[in-house]
Design a protein around this motif. Structure first.
Motif, mmCIF file in Angstrom:
data_model
loop_
_atom_site.group_PDB
_atom_site.id
_atom_site.type_symbol
_atom_site.label_atom_id
_atom_site.label_comp_id
_atom_site.label_asym_id
_atom_site.label_seq_id
_atom_site.Cartn_x
_atom_site.Cartn_y
_atom_site.Cartn_z
ATOM 1 N N ARG A 1 -9.131 23.554 10.520
ATOM 2 C CA ARG A 1 -10.386 23.290 11.644
ATOM 3 C C ARG A 1 -9.539 22.284 12.744
ATOM 4 N N LYS A 2 -9.984 21.979 13.970
ATOM 5 C CA LYS A 2 -9.654 20.987 15.115
ATOM 6 C C LYS A 2 -10.364 19.743 14.988
ATOM 7 N N LYS A 3 -10.178 18.923 15.155
ATOM 8 C CA LYS A 3 -9.805 17.181 15.540
ATOM 9 C C LYS A 3 -10.462 17.451 17.010
ATOM 10 N N ARG A 4 -11.330 16.159 16.537
ATOM 11 C CA ARG A 4 -11.690 15.851 17.435
ATOM 12 C C ARG A 4 -10.919 14.879 18.206
ATOM 13 N N PRO A 5 -10.839 14.666 19.717
ATOM 14 C CA PRO A 5 -9.501 13.612 20.119
ATOM 15 C C PRO A 5 -10.601 12.174 20.070
ATOM 16 N N PHE A 6 -10.000 11.005 19.801
ATOM 17 C CA PHE A 6 -10.737 9.960 19.104
ATOM 18 C C PHE A 6 -11.343 8.924 20.658
ATOM 19 N N GLN A 7 -12.933 9.373 20.044
ATOM 20 C CA GLN A 7 -13.506 9.212 21.701
ATOM 21 C C GLN A 7 -14.050 7.415 22.038
#
Length: 93
Positions: free
Chosen positions: A16-22
């Motif tokens: 799975r692709k991780k979301r960039p930290f927001q």
């Protein structure tokens, strides 16, 4: 023949692709105690109403649940006495 069926569920194409930290949004009313929510101040309430006249949800605006409830109530009161429009302006073609 039963073994030839495709597996059910998700196709396993890779990890799975991780979301960039927001950065977490901070409630502006909790951060600055001097800012108040008042239905008689439509300029403040405009930030929480979309162009079409809908109230912006707290996951987008970043408000805490307590202040989101107060904003919702203030917007509805301001609409009731015609300080804010109920719907956005109509486009003329």
């Amino acid at each position: 023949m039963a073994d030839e069926r495709a597996p059910q569920g998700r196709p396993t194409s890779g990890p799975r692709k991780k979301r960039p930290f927001q950065r977490r949004k901070v409630c502006r009313f909790c951060a600055d105690k001097q800012v108040s929510i008042d239905y008689k101040d439509p300029r403040t309430l405009r930030y929480f109403v979309s162009e079409r006249g809908k109230i912006i949800p707290r996951r987008i605006s970043g408000n805490c649940s307590k202040h989101q409830r107060e904003i919702t109530e203030a917007i509805k009161r301001a609409r009731n006495i015609a300080l804010l429009p109920i719907a956005g302006s109509h486009a003329t073609a």
